[in-house]
Design a protein around this motif. Structure first.
Motif, short mmCIF file in Angstrom:
data_model
loop_
_atom_site.label_atom_id
_atom_site.label_comp_id
_atom_site.label_asym_id
_atom_site.label_seq_id
_atom_site.Cartn_x
_atom_site.Cartn_y
_atom_site.Cartn_z
N PRO A 132 -3.12 1.07 -3.92
CA PRO A 132 -2.28 -0.08 -4.25
C PRO A 132 -0.98 0.35 -4.92
O PRO A 132 -0.98 0.80 -6.05
N SER A 133 0.09 0.27 -4.17
CA SER A 133 1.39 0.65 -4.71
C SER A 133 2.44 0.19 -3.71
O SER A 133 2.15 0.07 -2.52
N GLN A 134 3.63 -0.07 -4.18
CA GLN A 134 4.71 -0.36 -3.26
C GLN A 134 5.29 0.99 -2.83
O GLN A 134 5.60 1.83 -3.67
N SER A 135 5.43 1.18 -1.56
CA SER A 135 6.07 2.38 -1.02
C SER A 135 5.23 3.63 -1.26
O SER A 135 4.40 3.98 -0.46
N LEU A 136 5.43 4.32 -2.39
CA LEU A 136 4.68 5.54 -2.69
C LEU A 136 4.17 5.50 -4.12
O LEU A 136 4.90 5.14 -5.04
N CYS A 137 2.91 5.92 -4.32
CA CYS A 137 2.37 5.95 -5.67
C CYS A 137 2.84 7.24 -6.37
O CYS A 137 3.28 8.18 -5.71
N PRO A 138 2.77 7.30 -7.70
CA PRO A 138 3.27 8.48 -8.42
C PRO A 138 2.63 9.79 -7.96
O PRO A 138 3.29 10.81 -7.87
N GLU A 139 1.33 9.73 -7.63
CA GLU A 139 0.66 10.96 -7.19
C GLU A 139 1.22 11.45 -5.86
O GLU A 139 1.45 12.64 -5.67
N CYS A 140 1.48 10.53 -4.95
CA CYS A 140 2.03 10.92 -3.65
C CYS A 140 3.48 11.38 -3.80
O CYS A 140 3.93 12.26 -3.05
N ALA A 142 0.84 -1.19 0.00
CA ALA A 142 0.00 0.00 0.00
C ALA A 142 0.88 1.24 0.00
O ALA A 142 1.93 1.26 0.63
N CYS A 143 0.43 2.24 -0.74
CA CYS A 143 1.14 3.51 -0.75
C CYS A 143 1.07 4.10 0.66
O CYS A 143 0.00 4.17 1.26
N ALA A 144 2.23 4.57 1.18
CA ALA A 144 2.25 5.12 2.54
C ALA A 144 1.55 6.48 2.61
O ALA A 144 1.19 6.94 3.68
N THR A 195 2.21 12.69 6.50
CA THR A 195 1.77 11.29 6.54
C THR A 195 2.94 10.35 6.35
O THR A 195 3.07 9.33 7.05
N VAL A 196 3.80 10.69 5.41
CA VAL A 196 4.93 9.81 5.07
C VAL A 196 5.93 9.74 6.23
O VAL A 196 6.41 8.67 6.60
N LEU A 197 6.22 10.89 6.85
CA LEU A 197 7.16 10.89 7.97
C LEU A 197 6.61 10.09 9.15
O LEU A 197 7.34 9.33 9.79
N ARG A 198 5.32 10.25 9.42
CA ARG A 198 4.72 9.49 10.53
C ARG A 198 4.73 8.00 10.22
O ARG A 198 5.02 7.17 11.08
#
Ligand SMILES: [Zn+2]
Length: 272
Positions: free
Chosen positions: A58-66, A51-53, A106-109
């Motif tokens: 559905p994505s590994q790590s981060l999706c392109p939009e994030c 899952a995108c963080a 969100t990503v840092l947390r």
């Protein structure tokens, strides 16, 4: 609007992470050993987050939009020397790559508190930009060391490891500097979330201790993930100086919205 300088590095972090997965998936196995390759791929699939963080899509790590959102949090034109307002006494400017907002929050947390250590390359790419700006614009003496700000004992216990130190060490390595764990918390502090600036200052005052065996005579770059009121950075600076070190720079991944560009403050003598 010119693209942030860290856009390219941040974008590089993703493919690098994926290529590591590819290496893990295929390893150095002979190409003919297809059965074993398939087994390993299945293992990687189980281990890696799916899952995108940033948005849980559905994505590994981060999706392109994030990834785009992350890049969008970066300051135009590259990292800035920032200071909270009002600045803590004797705190000089802290180089920050991005604003602490939106997806980056969100990503840092997720990285620190939800076990998403797969996000390290993205965050490290941002901190690398802060370090690079400090080095290029202000200059850092040869042989300087990078010292991470210590997390609270409670956070270390909760997390089981030290993700901020890992992030700092990775980013420092990217610019050829070594990291030294020269600071520790010497007493308990309250969780700083929700505390006002003055409360944070008294909460953290004299809470850190510097290891004189590691810091005496050293030129130190202090590094952390986020700066909000600057209270922790000011305390780290005091602790390094008490241990005989010289603080030559300060960097963070992100600064909170209330911080301002140091150059816009009416206290030019405080800037460093
Ligand atoms: Zn996403």
């Amino acid at each position: 609007m010119p693209p942030p300088r860290l856009a390219r590095s941040a974008r590089r972090a993703g493919p690098a992470l994926e290529s590591q997965s590819d290496v893990a998936a295929t390893g150095s196995l002979p190409r003919t050993d297809r059965r074993r390759r398939i087994d390993l791929s299945g293992l990687v699939d189980l281990v890696l987050p799916r899952a995108c963080a940033g948005c849980a899509g559905p994505s590994q790590s981060l999706c392109p939009e994030c990834v785009d959102n992350l890049i969008g949090a970066c300051f135009d034109g590259g990292p800035v020397p920032a200071l909270p307002y009002p600045p803590p006494l004797r705190l000089q400017s802290v180089w920050a790559a991005a604003a602490y907002e939106g997806t980056l929050t969100t990503v840092l947390r997720a990285y620190k508190d939800d076990g998403r250590r797969d996000l390290l390359p993205w965050l490290s790419a941002l901190l690398e930009q802060s370090l690079t700006a400090l080095i290029l614009v202000r200059g850092v003496p040869a042989g300087s060391i990078v010292v991470p700000l210590p997390s609270s004992v409670r956070a270390n216990r909760f997390r089981g490891d030290r993700p901020v130190e890992a992030l700092v060490a990775d980013a420092a390595g990217r610019v050829g500097l070594s990291t030294v764990r020269g600071l520790r918390m010497r007493r308990r502090v309250r969780d700083a979330v929700g505390l006002r600036s003055a409360e944070r200052m008294s909460n953290i005052a004299d809470a850190m201790a510097g290891d004189a065996r590691l810091l005496k005579g050293q030129q130190v770059v202090l590094a952390d993930d986020i700066m909000t009121t600057g209270a922790s950075m000011a305390e780290a600076q005091r602790a390094v100086r008490s241990a005989g070190g010289v603080v030559v720079g300060r960097v963070v991944v992100a600064s909170a919205a209330r911080t301002v560009m140091a150059e816009s403050l009416p206290f030019p003598r405080q800037l460093g």
